[in-house]
Scaffold this active site. Structure first.
Site, PDB file in Angstrom:
ATOM      1  N   CYS B  47       0.627  -1.121   0.265  1.00  0.00           N
ATOM      2  CA  CYS B  47       0.114   0.269  -0.348  1.00  0.00           C
ATOM      3  C   CYS B  47       0.540   1.054   0.351  1.00  0.00           C
ATOM      4  O   CYS B  47       2.421   0.858  -0.031  1.00  0.00           O
ATOM      5  CB  CYS B  47      -1.124   0.324   1.498  1.00  0.00           C
ATOM      6  SG  CYS B  47       0.179  -0.258   2.595  1.00  0.00           S
ATOM      7  N   CYS B  50       3.163   1.469   3.588  1.00  0.00           N
ATOM      8  CA  CYS B  50       3.995   0.911   3.047  1.00  0.00           C
ATOM      9  C   CYS B  50       5.478   1.922   2.871  1.00  0.00           C
ATOM     10  O   CYS B  50       6.698   1.807   2.556  1.00  0.00           O
ATOM     11  CB  CYS B  50       3.936  -0.189   2.177  1.00  0.00           C
ATOM     12  SG  CYS B  50       3.264  -1.299   2.876  1.00  0.00           S
ATOM     13  N   ASP B 493      50.846 -36.445 -14.894  1.00  0.00           N
ATOM     14  CA  ASP B 493      51.393 -36.165 -13.063  1.00  0.00           C
ATOM     15  C   ASP B 493      50.390 -37.127 -12.209  1.00  0.00           C
ATOM     16  O   ASP B 493      50.192 -36.902 -12.419  1.00  0.00           O
ATOM     17  CB  ASP B 493      51.446 -34.537 -12.590  1.00  0.00           C
ATOM     18  CG  ASP B 493      51.817 -34.512 -11.752  1.00  0.00           C
ATOM     19  OD1 ASP B 493      52.571 -34.744 -10.932  1.00  0.00           O
ATOM     20  OD2 ASP B 493      51.381 -32.375 -11.758  1.00  0.00           O
ATOM     21  N   ASP B 687      46.461 -31.309 -11.204  1.00  0.00           N
ATOM     22  CA  ASP B 687      46.012 -31.110 -10.749  1.00  0.00           C
ATOM     23  C   ASP B 687      45.278 -29.065 -10.735  1.00  0.00           C
ATOM     24  O   ASP B 687      44.813 -29.032 -10.142  1.00  0.00           O
ATOM     25  CB  ASP B 687      46.291 -31.109  -8.546  1.00  0.00           C
ATOM     26  CG  ASP B 687      47.529 -30.563  -8.619  1.00  0.00           C
ATOM     27  OD1 ASP B 687      47.902 -29.244  -9.429  1.00  0.00           O
ATOM     28  OD2 ASP B 687      47.952 -30.687  -7.449  1.00  0.00           O
ATOM     29  N   ASP B 691      50.826 -27.318 -11.292  1.00  0.00           N
ATOM     30  CA  ASP B 691      51.678 -27.446 -11.973  1.00  0.00           C
ATOM     31  C   ASP B 691      51.097 -26.300 -13.475  1.00  0.00           C
ATOM     32  O   ASP B 691      51.215 -26.407 -14.707  1.00  0.00           O
ATOM     33  CB  ASP B 691      51.220 -28.653 -13.129  1.00  0.00           C
ATOM     34  CG  ASP B 691      50.173 -29.461 -12.329  1.00  0.00           C
ATOM     35  OD1 ASP B 691      49.121 -29.082 -11.631  1.00  0.00           O
ATOM     36  OD2 ASP B 691      50.638 -30.871 -12.231  1.00  0.00           O
TER      37      ASP B 691
END
Lengths: 126, 802
Positions: B47, B50, B493, B687, B691
């Protein structure tokens, strides 16, 4: 060969010459849009409507670039813009502005195209 | 439709600020000279009061010079001094006042972008299909109306398709609909003209407008070809309709080609519709990933559970996830336990147990119990969001193989227009029928299809990267994809790729009592070997005593007191230093060593009791994976810092061809460089963290086991699944994709190289074959569809994993 044939021949050759001139030679002079680096990225608005306007954009190397593509059509030809050298392929929603941001590291002339390489623009990095 | 577009065109979509009416001056302060403005959505207002409350709260916030809240659009526009406050603080102010607010993301997330694109493609498909079907219906009517006209021409129809239709249908038609033949030809022509205009101006409108705008920009597209082709046929027909006598007097049949124009437009539209649908399917895998993120989340606020749209969830919020729901955010479990199916991200189908402190990822499926999690990353920042973003970027990249196609596309349309003009001229001069010159030229324009060439490579990249993501393989784009297909040597690796990356007890020569004491002592240590021994002892069901005293001996082992007894666990040197003779335990240790394991000796109360062997074991899938890589014709080498003996033992077990042992981190790059100097194309698998330089040096860097975390960094390919079979999948997929791209390019190229001359009539002198413009339009429409369909076959790539 009668007179009509000659006319058609000359007319045809002229038409071919015009077509090639129009698409390959005319309008290829760069219309550089000067970018304004004000601390933020160098921003240029590019209208997308059967082509890119401006079709040639000048920016400075090493600074972030923001190109705002304002797609003013829904022709599917222009639905994507591709910067192959920068790994950018961006979908441009119709009738909306879409930003593409990246930082060109090295000076040079880079091409950008639509998703199928039919429409073309140039990014001149200095 | 077009009116609608005009309205939308004028609307500055990205500048909602202007839509808000100017607000009265704020009581707080005059706008600072460098004030910034921000607009963000506010929800929960019902409203005007608000609205007033939110507006008041914002205006009273420090650093705010002006605030306006619009109830209708549910947006707040705030002018603020960036030195005094931040957008985050403004949002906090609104939430504090009891309403929901969130900052607009600076850029739309990959999820939203994907959604917008899909919606647009879907709409396009339906629009095109509808227009093409209506045009086809009009085309059928037009063909009927054209029948009496064609019978009348002295040459008959120059269009072979129409000729055939006419000959086979005419007698029937004459008996069924004699009235049709009674209509004056002039009236028929004018009716056809009207129908054609309707189709051109409504269904095919965009061909002409697009062609025109492109023309003004000195560019030419597929629309140009369709527009010029149908335009020429239409203009000629219109001239005949207006002045048929002028043509008859010059010996030219007053034929019209209206029905051809309509059917060409309809078929091209139909082809475009199928193309739009097929293109939509190329992104299906990505859409599947994006759809894993739930649209709503249950958030705990002030002790209450509320369901809110995901956009209203913030970092730090506590989110409740019930069994059967997918995680809406990345987060940390606060309470509750569950098993979570993470297969969408890792390919690992066994659910992972989660308890307080565990991390969970967006999109993974909560299977067992309700858990509360604290949101740590949302939307585009989540692991899933990063994968989707990465995939969108990958799909946007271009494969080098496309270079030729690009050079051809750039000149394609103007060259085809030139060929069409030349065709017209040649037929006029050589042939006896000017109508034939026109149909041949139109057929050339219509059959030429630059789209198929433009779609050949990008669609394959899209489907392949999407299929890869489904298999747990993120390929970063067209270029890595193409290089991966050329790889002939794989460098692994060892740690974390072939092996599990953590030691386990593989053998033991020791009595249970001593093992119990050794494990008890190792409970005091965090060393990987110590943890492996503890896990092993627990796995045998032993109840471990806690050490009374523990002392780490770095590099040698540990010493201490367990259950009142003096225990040593470590190398032979440790035992000797403590004055204990290794004795028989040394023999076992040497045996373990020779087999490639790391031995640990155990002494109790000054007496050697035995040895335990530890080794980093192969993953269960590694052998199969290496065998599959061999079947792809690849040479597989292994790099490791381990001693040669241990390295060779692992290599033998896995079936590896070459071993480079005792390699220092810098040595990895050198090894890759050496292989490249031998002319090998190397894929380096690691990973992705330790590396990275070697991954960057290799032709294709493959990161594995780190999930999405490193996806954005050094690697060209990231394997989300923690096993080497994913590598075989990645390489197999890249080879298959290259094959698809080559097929696509070949057919797209050959299609034009064959189609254009046939349309121009090169076969006519020898075989009397002339291509109908209608057939040409059908061929053109479906050539690009066939290219996309061929790319879509990559979705069926199986990889042989499952």
């Amino acid at each position: 060969m009668n007179g009509t044939d000659w006319l058609v021949l000359i007319g045809g050759l002229t038409a071919i010459a015009l077509v090639n001139w129009w698409f390959f030679r005319a309008g290829r002079t760069p219309v550089a849009a000067p970018a304004a680096p004000t601390g933020g990225p160098q921003e240029v608005v590019v209208a997308v409507r059967g082509g890119y306007d401006p079709g040639s954009i000048r920016v400075r190397a090493g600074l972030p670039v923001r190109l705002v593509f304002d797609r003013q059509e829904d022709a599917s030809c222009s639905e994507e813009v591709v910067f192959p050298d920068f790994g950018v392929r961006k979908f441009l929603p119709p009738f909306a502005r879409t930003s593409v941001e990246f930082t060109p590291a090295k000076p040079g002339t880079y091409e950008f195209t639509c998703g199928m390489s039919m429409l073309r623009g140039r990014l001149v990095v200095e | 439709m077009s009116d609608h577009q005009h309205h939308r065109r004028g609307l500055p979509v990205m500048e909602p600020v202007r839509a808000v009416p100017p607000a009265p001056p704020a009581p707080a302060a005059a706008p600072a000279p460098d004030a910034k403005r921000i607009t963000f959505p506010v929800s929960g207002m019902h409203c005007a009061s608000c609205q007033a409350r939110v507006q008041q709260a914002l205006r009273q916030a420090p650093g705010v010079s002006d605030a306006t809240v619009n109830l209708m659009t549910e947006q707040a526009t705030v002018a603020y001094d960036p030195a005094a406050t931040t957008p985050d603080a403004l949002v906090e102010t609104v939430r504090h006042a009891g309403y929901e607010a969130g900052l607009p993301s600076a850029e739309r997330s990959a999820f939203e972008e994907q959604e917008a694109q899909d919606r647009s493609r879907e709409e396009e498909y339906h629009r095109l299909r509808f227009r093409s079907l209506v045009s086809l219906a009009i085309g059928a009517v037009a063909m009927l109306l054209a029948m009496p006209l064609m019978g009348a021409g002295p040459h008959g129809a120059t269009d072979p398709v129409m000729n055939w239709v006419m000959h086979s249908l005419e007698p029937t038609l004459r008996s069924v609909m004699p009235w049709l033949y009674a209509i004056p030809h002039g009236a028929l022509r004018w009716t056809l003209l009207a129908l054609t205009l309707v189709v051109m101006a409504w269904a095919g409108r965009h061909f002409y407008t697009n062609a025109w705008t492109a023309f003004r920009h000195h560019s030419a597209t597929m629309d140009t070809l369709v527009a010029v082709g149908t335009g020429a046929a239409f203009l000629f027909s219109a001239a005949v309709t207006v002045a048929p006598a002028w043509f008859s007097a010059r010996g030219i049949a007053p034929d019209v080609y209206y029905e051809a124009v309509i059917i060409i437009v309809a078929l091209v539209l139909l082809g475009n519709a199928f193309e739009a649908r097929a293109k939509r399917r190329t992104a299906e895998a990505l859409r599947g990933l994006a759809a894993l993120q739930p649209a709503e989340a249950t958030v705990v606020r002030d002790g209450r559970e509320v369901t809110v749209p995901l956009a209203a969830v913030h970092r730090g919020d506590i989110v409740l996830v019930r069994p059967g729901e997918r995680m809406p955010v990345d987060g940390e479990v606060l309470s509750g336990t569950s098993a979570v199916d993470e297969s969408v991200l890792t390919g690992e189908s066994i659910p992972v147990d989660k308890a307080a402190g565990s991390r969970v990822s967006t999109g993974t499926l909560n299977q067992a119990g309700a858990i509360r999690i604290r949101a740590t990353a949302l939307g585009a920042d989540s692991a899933l969001g990063r994968i989707v973003t990465l995939m969108r970027e990958a799909q946007g990249s271009r494969a080098p193989i496309q270079g030729l196609a690009d050079r051809i596309s750039a000149v394609f349309v103007p060259v085809v227009v030139s060929i069409a003009i030349a065709t017209f001229v040649a037929w006029t001069i050589v042939g006896d029928d000017p109508l034939r010159a026109l149909t041949a030229a139109v057929a050339v324009l219509i059959i030429a299809c630059p789209c198929a060439m433009g779609l050949a490579v990008p669609t394959a990249v899209m489907v392949a990267t999407g299929r890869g993501a489904e298999l747990g393989v993120l390929i970063k784009g067209g270029e890595p994809l193409q290089r991966a297909a050329d790889v002939d040597t794989i460098v692994l690796d060892k740690t974390g790729t072939l092996t599990e990356g953590k030691p386990r007890v593989t053998d033991a020569a020791i009595d249970d009592d001593s093992a119990l004491l050794a494990a008890g002592l190792e409970r005091g240590s965090e060393h990987p070997l110590a943890r492996a021994i503890v896990a092993w002892a627990e796995g045998r069901g032993l109840e471990l005593p806690a050490p009374d005293h523990f002392e780490a001996r770095a590099g040698f082992g540990a010493a201490g007191v367990v259950a009142g007894r003096r225990v040593l666990v470590g190398t032979a040197k440790l035992l000797e230093a403590e004055g204990v003779a290794p004795g028989a335990a040394l023999g076992s240790a040497e045996r373990f060593s020779a087999a490639g394991a790391t031995p640990v000796l155990v002494a109790v109360d000054g007496e050697a009791r035995g040895a335990i062997a530890l080794a980093d074991r192969l993953k269960p899938t590694s052998r199969t994976a290496v065998a599959r890589l061999h079947r792809l014709g690849l040479r597989v080498a292994m790099l490791t810092g381990d001693r040669r003996g241990a390295a060779e033992a692992v290599a033998r077990e896995a079936g590896i061809d070459a071993v480079e042992a005792e390699v220092l981190p810098e040595g990895k790059v050198a090894y890759v460089t050496r292989l490249q100097a031998e002319g090998r194309v190397v894929a380096m698998v690691g990973d992705g963290v330790n590396d990275a330089p070697a991954l960057a040096r290799a032709d294709v860097g493959v990161a594995m086991g780190a999930g999405a975390d490193v996806a954005a960094d050094a690697a060209d390919v990231t394997l989300l699944r923690d096993d080497l079979l994913a590598l075989a999948d990645a390489l197999g997929l890249s080879r298959r994709t290259m094959r698809t791209m080559r097929q696509n390019l070949f057919w797209a190229f050959i299609y034009n190289v064959v189609g254009i001359p046939v349309a121009a009539g090169v076969l006519y002198p020898a075989f009397g074959v002339l291509l109908s413009p209608i057939l040409a339009s059908a061929a053109m429409a479906f050539s690009s569809v066939s290219v996309v369909s061929n790319s879509l076959r990559l979705r069926g790539f199986q990889g042989g994993t499952r």
